[in-house]
Write an enzyme that holds these catalytic residues in place. Sequence first.
Site, PDB file in Angstrom:
ATOM      1  N   GLU A   1       1.156  -0.382  -4.930  1.00  0.00           N
ATOM      2  CA  GLU A   1       0.284   0.721  -5.335  1.00  0.00           C
ATOM      3  C   GLU A   1       1.075   2.022  -5.290  1.00  0.00           C
ATOM      4  O   GLU A   1       1.351   2.553  -4.219  1.00  0.00           O
ATOM      5  CB  GLU A   1      -0.929   0.810  -4.408  1.00  0.00           C
ATOM      6  CG  GLU A   1      -1.853   1.963  -4.752  1.00  0.00           C
ATOM      7  CD  GLU A   1      -2.198   2.846  -3.552  1.00  0.00           C
ATOM      8  OE1 GLU A   1      -2.983   3.791  -3.746  1.00  0.00           O
ATOM      9  OE2 GLU A   1      -1.680   2.611  -2.442  1.00  0.00           O
TER      10      GLU A   1
ATOM     11  N   ASP B   1       0.824  -1.204   0.000  1.00  0.00           N
ATOM     12  CA  ASP B   1       0.000   0.000   0.000  1.00  0.00           C
ATOM     13  C   ASP B   1       0.861   1.259   0.000  1.00  0.00           C
ATOM     14  O   ASP B   1       1.892   1.337   0.672  1.00  0.00           O
ATOM     15  CB  ASP B   1      -0.890  -0.004   1.248  1.00  0.00           C
ATOM     16  CG  ASP B   1      -1.833   1.183   1.301  1.00  0.00           C
ATOM     17  OD1 ASP B   1      -2.660   1.313   0.380  1.00  0.00           O
ATOM     18  OD2 ASP B   1      -1.734   1.988   2.249  1.00  0.00           O
TER      19      ASP B   1
END
Length: 495
Positions: A265, A235
């Site tokens: 990400e 993340d």
Amino acid sequence: MRNPTLLQCFHWYYPEGGKLWPELAERADGFNDIGINMVWLPPAYKGASGGYSVGYDSYDLFDLGEFDQKGSIPTKYGDKAQLLAAIDALKRNDIAVLLDVVVNHKMGADEKEAIRVQRVNADDRTQIDEEIIECEGWTRYTFPARAGQYSQFIWDFKCFSGIDHIENPDEDGIFKIVNDYTGEGWNDQVDDELGNFDYLMGENIDFRNHAVTEEIKYWARWVMEQTQCDGFRLDAVKHIPAWFYKEWIEHVQEVAPKPLFIVAEYWSHEVDKLQTYIDQVEGKTMLFDAPLQMKFHEASRMGRDYDMTQIFTGTLVEADPFHAVTLVANHDTQPLQALEAPVEPWFKPLAYALILLRENGVPSVFYPDLYGAHYEDVGGDGQTYPIDMPIIEQLDELILARQRFAHGVQTLFFDHPNCIAFSRSGTDEFPGCVVVMSNGDDGEKTIHLGENYGNKTWRDFLGNRQERVVTDENGEATFFCNGGSVSVWVIEEVI
């Protein structure tokens, strides 16, 4: 793994109540039947908002729904036993499991500490006020309910570089914490938005503290042993120094019993930034193709005015297909979320065909597109909006078509602004297909497939077109699609 196909099996508004892990255990057989062979689970550990936490307000990485913390033993998705049962069911169906790693920040500290901070200009984080403020901050994490089980590490202000709230004096903002590691300012090798985008939210973890990086490596070893996971989704990596994740990925790959699938990400629509990050981590992770997702959003809004021949221009899957995970939507781009960029339902079958049936990239399917979602939330204008995300008809067939027909050499026919096509030649073992789509009127493409495909009868696997198409002795035929639609043509005898 043949034609890897990832399912993000949650969304931001998935209902609380511990329902997801049991649901995944129940659906595992069905995932396998349609061709899903990899799933991305939401953060499986306790967030600051306990049983209501989506998981990105990371509190205790070692609490997988086992300890009475933040008002709940289970997480939003279920308890530890249910998590492990779901993973077991998925693995019995040959489905790889990716865990979500949220180590940019922590939230929900257990105790306050006396700390020293400096104010930071929120619009230019490189501008740090010289004044040092004596105050208190919620920066100490002791996890009293866990009582040292699995890890005795205590997080304190030396583990963090920034915070967004201080007390005595009470003030909100962005503050750089003064400690042994923050003298040079923020971490390097992060995104340069707002000058330096190291700080995102909560208590910002500082990877210059060696004890912190070793604890996060230790947690990775522990969670791999506990869950037998097959990889990770990382993340918010634009806020984390690239050198740390290069080091961390090298470590987990070294200790894992088999190679792990890792995707990060880095949400930027500038493909150059994505390529720079891939270079910084020496290609050790794939990235989600944020530029492509935005292209799908724009194309779905513009309709026939969008030039489909440019759909892949400036995308990661075009620039570096071996490091691209392609997607149509995720929990951040869905309506009313932080990176809202929804793709209109009419265009989603076209978008999914483009990521599922081409040879480039690893496609990611979004849970609500398979199963639907209904929720309401407050928009940026303060008004409450009901949202209906419908099931995308034929998505399960497109996923199945990926496993059955997306094989062999790819040839593109991107020669018209509204109607484009591509073919897959097939292999000795698996058949191929011809994919035709239009964002305007009914479309057609005359395609020469070669003598090996001479005198063959083709039909639309999706059933959007009812006629049969027969190639001539040279393997040439005209293939059709409806307006605003897609057709997947396959040899009739292999259906």
